[in-house]
Design a protein around this motif. Structure first.
Motif: not given
Length: 196
Positions: A74-75, A77-79, A81
């Motif tokens: 998840a981290d 994927w946030s990065y 984005q």
């Protein structure tokens, strides 16, 4: 005269009787066999219980690994984005400065840089997600084995209870039931060991 007269209590008689090789009740072979069988069942039950606890611990370990990897994914994927948003801003900057070739070229270089960074981040995030799936699958496998070990332990405990009832009631047919239940418990234990 009082020296010739002795009074013996029941305890003294029992000691004297035992000291002179007194008679004991003949050993009961049925009770002995049931006792040995019960000890074997108890040993099997202890092994099954230990294995059940071990697989439960492994199931929790793999589930924890999956949760950690899921957070890391998840981290990532946030990065990913965030890099995408920077890329979008660079594309907007390139579009707004299309008449200024130097500024537009800088923004285009940023767009390419962010695109390249996003590809590496995406690969890492997808690898982490694959790790999540693998850890979840391993956790499920260990949990399935734990359930099998628990079933084997329960069947062994039932066999021990039947053996005790057999000994108390002297019903030989219960002995067959105890052996049958223990046999099924062993088969379930073998299935647990094999991962079935």
């Amino acid at each position: 005269m009082s020296d010739d007269f002795e009074v013996h209590g029941p305890h003294d008689e029992a000691l004297e009787h035992a000291g002179h090789g007194g008679h004991h009740a003949p050993p009961d072979p049925f009770a002995g066999r049931v006792a040995v069988m019960t000890a074997v069942f108890a040993t099997l039950g202890a092994i099954f219980s230990y294995q059940g606890g071990s697989t439960e611990g492994l199931a929790l370990f793999y589930k924890n690994e999956a949760a950690i990897r899921k957070t890391e994914a998840a981290d990532q994927w946030s990065y990913y984005q965030a890099k995408g948003e920077k890329q979008n801003l660079a594309e907007l900057g390139a579009a707004l400065t299309s008449k200024d070739t130097a500024a537009s070229a800088k923004f285009q270089a940023d767009v390419a840089k962010y695109e390249q960074q996003k590809a590496a981040i995406r690969q890492h995030a997808e690898a982490l997600e694959k790790g999540v799936r693998e850890a979840d699958a391993e956790s499920e496998e260990q949990l399935h084995r734990h359930h099998r070990w628990a079933q084997a332990t329960t069947l062994t405990q039932i066999a021990i209870s039947l053996a005790a009832i057999t000994l108390l009631t002297r019903r030989r047919w219960l002995l067959v039931g105890a052996l049958g239940v223990a046999g099924v418990g062993v088969l379930v234990g073998v299935a647990a060991a094999a991962g079935l």
